[in-house]
Design an enzyme around this catalytic site. Structure first.
Site, PDB file in Angstrom:
ATOM      1  N   SER A  69      -7.127  -3.493  -6.929  1.00 29.29           N
ATOM      2  CA  SER A  69      -7.875  -2.278  -7.313  1.00 29.29           C
ATOM      3  C   SER A  69      -7.577  -1.973  -8.772  1.00 29.29           C
ATOM      4  CB  SER A  69      -7.419  -1.101  -6.444  1.00 29.29           C
ATOM      5  OG  SER A  69      -7.814   0.123  -7.027  1.00 29.29           O
TER       6      SER A  69
ATOM      7  N   ALA B 265       1.170  -0.922  -3.738  1.00 28.73           N
ATOM      8  CA  ALA B 265       0.784  -2.094  -2.931  1.00 28.73           C
ATOM      9  C   ALA B 265      -0.203  -2.973  -3.685  1.00 28.73           C
ATOM     10  CB  ALA B 265       0.171  -1.626  -1.604  1.00 28.73           C
ATOM     11  N   LYS B 266      -1.192  -2.356  -4.315  1.00 22.54           N
ATOM     12  CA  LYS B 266      -2.222  -3.146  -5.017  1.00 22.54           C
ATOM     13  C   LYS B 266      -1.645  -3.810  -6.268  1.00 22.54           C
ATOM     14  CE  LYS B 266      -5.847  -2.498  -2.352  1.00 22.54           C
ATOM     15  NZ  LYS B 266      -6.260  -3.597  -1.473  1.00 22.54           N
TER      16      LYS B 266
ATOM     17  N   TYR C 291      -0.639   3.294  -2.399  1.00 22.88           N
ATOM     18  CA  TYR C 291      -1.757   2.353  -2.600  1.00 22.88           C
ATOM     19  C   TYR C 291      -1.625   1.610  -3.928  1.00 22.88           C
ATOM     20  CZ  TYR C 291      -6.745   0.934  -2.668  1.00 22.88           C
ATOM     21  OH  TYR C 291      -7.933   0.231  -2.726  1.00 22.88           O
TER      22      TYR C 291
ATOM     23  N   ASN D  45      -8.682  -9.130   2.034  1.00 25.40           N
ATOM     24  CA  ASN D  45      -9.472  -7.938   1.713  1.00 25.40           C
ATOM     25  C   ASN D  45      -9.073  -6.716   2.538  1.00 25.40           C
ATOM     26  OD1 ASN D  45     -12.243  -6.482   1.096  1.00 25.40           O
ATOM     27  ND2 ASN D  45     -12.100  -6.659   3.322  1.00 25.40           N
TER      28      ASN D  45
ATOM     29  N   ARG E 162     -16.396  -4.700   8.036  1.00 27.90           N
ATOM     30  CA  ARG E 162     -17.276  -3.737   7.349  1.00 27.90           C
ATOM     31  C   ARG E 162     -16.975  -3.709   5.863  1.00 27.90           C
ATOM     32  NH1 ARG E 162     -14.599   1.448   7.351  1.00 27.90           N
ATOM     33  NH2 ARG E 162     -12.723   1.388   8.615  1.00 27.90           N
TER      34      ARG E 162
HETATM   35  P1  NDP Z   1     -13.269  -0.384   4.489  1.00 31.28           P
HETATM   36  O1  NDP Z   1     -12.361   0.705   4.955  1.00 31.28           O
HETATM   37  O2  NDP Z   1     -14.744  -0.128   4.499  1.00 31.28           O
HETATM   38  O3  NDP Z   1     -12.992  -1.735   5.310  1.00 31.28           O
HETATM   39  C1  NDP Z   1     -11.686  -2.235   5.406  1.00 31.28           C
HETATM   40  C2  NDP Z   1     -11.620  -3.165   6.599  1.00 31.28           C
HETATM   41  O4  NDP Z   1     -10.257  -3.629   6.696  1.00 31.28           O
HETATM   42  C3  NDP Z   1     -11.955  -2.456   7.891  1.00 31.28           C
HETATM   43  O5  NDP Z   1     -12.756  -3.254   8.725  1.00 31.28           O
HETATM   44  C4  NDP Z   1     -10.580  -2.218   8.485  1.00 31.28           C
HETATM   45  O6  NDP Z   1     -10.524  -2.106   9.884  1.00 31.28           O
HETATM   46  C5  NDP Z   1      -9.852  -3.470   8.050  1.00 31.28           C
HETATM   47  N1  NDP Z   1      -8.414  -3.302   8.205  1.00 31.28           N
HETATM   48  C6  NDP Z   1      -7.664  -2.242   7.846  1.00 31.28           C
HETATM   49  N2  NDP Z   1      -6.389  -2.424   8.226  1.00 31.28           N
HETATM   50  C7  NDP Z   1      -6.332  -3.629   8.858  1.00 31.28           C
HETATM   51  C8  NDP Z   1      -5.305  -4.365   9.492  1.00 31.28           C
HETATM   52  N3  NDP Z   1      -4.045  -3.905   9.563  1.00 31.28           N
HETATM   53  N4  NDP Z   1      -5.603  -5.570  10.025  1.00 31.28           N
HETATM   54  C9  NDP Z   1      -6.871  -6.063   9.974  1.00 31.28           C
HETATM   55  N5  NDP Z   1      -7.889  -5.403   9.394  1.00 31.28           N
HETATM   56  C10 NDP Z   1      -7.626  -4.196   8.836  1.00 31.28           C
HETATM   57  O7  NDP Z   1     -12.755  -0.760   3.036  1.00 31.28           O
HETATM   58  P2  NDP Z   1     -13.529  -1.283   1.730  1.00 31.28           P
HETATM   59  O8  NDP Z   1     -14.541  -2.279   2.115  1.00 31.28           O
HETATM   60  O9  NDP Z   1     -13.913  -0.108   0.933  1.00 31.28           O
HETATM   61  O10 NDP Z   1     -12.332  -1.988   0.957  1.00 31.28           O
HETATM   62  C11 NDP Z   1     -12.055  -3.379   1.069  1.00 31.28           C
HETATM   63  C12 NDP Z   1     -10.898  -3.716   0.139  1.00 31.28           C
HETATM   64  O11 NDP Z   1     -11.254  -3.354  -1.195  1.00 31.28           O
HETATM   65  C13 NDP Z   1      -9.622  -2.951   0.470  1.00 31.28           C
HETATM   66  O12 NDP Z   1      -8.507  -3.777   0.262  1.00 31.28           O
HETATM   67  C14 NDP Z   1      -9.639  -1.814  -0.535  1.00 31.28           C
HETATM   68  O13 NDP Z   1      -8.342  -1.340  -0.797  1.00 31.28           O
HETATM   69  C15 NDP Z   1     -10.262  -2.507  -1.730  1.00 31.28           C
HETATM   70  N6  NDP Z   1     -10.866  -1.591  -2.682  1.00 31.28           N
HETATM   71  C16 NDP Z   1     -11.875  -0.743  -2.278  1.00 31.28           C
HETATM   72  C17 NDP Z   1     -12.439   0.136  -3.191  1.00 31.28           C
HETATM   73  C18 NDP Z   1     -13.525   1.089  -2.808  1.00 31.28           C
HETATM   74  O14 NDP Z   1     -13.857   1.958  -3.634  1.00 31.28           O
HETATM   75  N7  NDP Z   1     -14.118   0.987  -1.645  1.00 31.28           N
HETATM   76  C19 NDP Z   1     -11.976   0.184  -4.589  1.00 31.28           C
HETATM   77  C20 NDP Z   1     -10.939  -0.765  -4.903  1.00 31.28           C
HETATM   78  C21 NDP Z   1     -10.408  -1.604  -3.970  1.00 31.28           C
HETATM   79  P3  NDP Z   1     -10.539  -0.663  10.590  1.00 31.28           P
HETATM   80  O15 NDP Z   1     -11.981  -0.321  10.704  1.00 31.28           O
HETATM   81  O16 NDP Z   1      -9.878  -0.902  11.912  1.00 31.28           O
HETATM   82  O17 NDP Z   1      -9.757   0.275   9.715  1.00 31.28           O
END
Ligand code: NDP
Length: 232
Positions: free
Chosen positions: A127, A143-144, A140, A75, A15
């Site tokens: 990020s 980590a980032k 966070y 990601n 997602r």
């Molecule tokens: P979402 O929460 O919409 O999606 C993250 C996805 O990563 C989910 O499908 C989630 O699965 C999966 N995930 C989490 N933990 C694990 C794990 N241990 N193993 C495998 N899959 C995992 O996040 P975004 O799309 O918003 O973010 C994507 C990336 O961008 C992230 O790294 C986030 O930190 C970074 N980011 C996002 C920002 C934002 O404003 N949205 C801003 C800056 C950076 P599950 O559904 O099971 O949790």
């Protein structure tokens, strides 16, 4: 069709931003493998149940790819926000282990396969908060920011093997992760942008695909902000 016949792995591709990257890569001809905990809607992509914070789970899934990986996008990410004086050990470890540990475990498993194929491209999703700090995000941001150090070291270690490693640092992007925030926080982020509107998952995916493409052959060890000018 910039990625015809390329094999791509996207963590957290079920997602949000990851799903958008997966869909765009599929549209441009790549064979896409999504590594996530739960399958999302990803027509055309192969799904693997993977917990990126578990090195054994990562190693198992990478072994099932028969050595064929050209592109990797780290990601998968989570947040567990709390001010640092109240942050629990579990909140610290979950966020560091998933965001930073996950990227390391994936790189360590995939880099030898890319090296054996003569090269590859890696993009780590960091990020802007890694660059500026953020109230309530000690885990966070650490980590980032760690992912940026990992990006630069991996770029140095893997460059002679034909592998580029870059980071994309999004600002606030409207995904499930961002929608869990209070409306005021989203409004504050929008007000911070130079462009007056938040970046979208498509904007982030476009930058990631550029760094994965042949056009970015001479770019490595860099951090590209995609934030509508939120942190300039
Ligand atoms: P979402 O929460 O919409 O999606 C993250 C996805 O990563 C989910 O499908 C989630 O699965 C999966 N995930 C989490 N933990 C694990 C794990 N241990 N193993 C495998 N899959 C995992 O996040 P975004 O799309 O918003 O973010 C994507 C990336 O961008 C992230 O790294 C986030 O930190 C970074 N980011 C996002 C920002 C934002 O404003 N949205 C801003 C800056 C950076 P599950 O559904 O099971 O949790």
């Amino acid at each position: 069709m910039r990625f015809e016949a390329k094999r791509a792995v996207i963590t957290g591709g079920s997602r949000g931003i990851g799903r958008c990257i997966a869909q765009r890569l599929l549209r441009e001809g790549a064979r896409v493998h999504v590594f996530d905990r739960v399958a999302g809607e990803a027509p055309g992509a192969a799904f693997h149940t993977v917990d990126v914070d578990d090195p054994a789970s990562v190693a198992r899934a990478v072994a099932s790819l028969d050595g064929e990986v050209d592109l990797l996008v780290n990601n998968a990410g989570i947040t567990r926000d709390r001010t640092l004086m109240k942050m629990t050990d579990d909140e610290w470890h979950a966020v560091v282990d998933t965001n930073l540990g996950g990227a390391f475990y994936m790189l360590r498993a995939v880099a030898p396969l890319m090296a054996a194929r003569g090269g590859g491209r890696v993009v780590n999703i960091s990020s802007i908060n890694a660059l500026r700090g953020k109230f309530g995000q000690a885990n966070y941001t650490a980590a980032k920011a760690g992912m940026i150090g990992l990006t630069k070291t991996a770029a140095r270690e893997l460059g002679r093997k034909g592998i580029t490693v870059n980071a994309v640092a999004p600002g606030m992007v409207l995904t499930d992760m961002a929608r869990s925030l209070p409306a005021e926080a989203l409004e504050r982020s929008r007000a911070e942008t130079a462009l007056g509107e938040l970046a979208t998952p498509e904007d982030v995916a476009a930058a990631v695909l550029f760094l994965l493409s042949d056009d970015a052959a001479a770019i490595t060890g860099q951090v590209l902000q995609v934030d509508a000018g939120q942190y300039t």
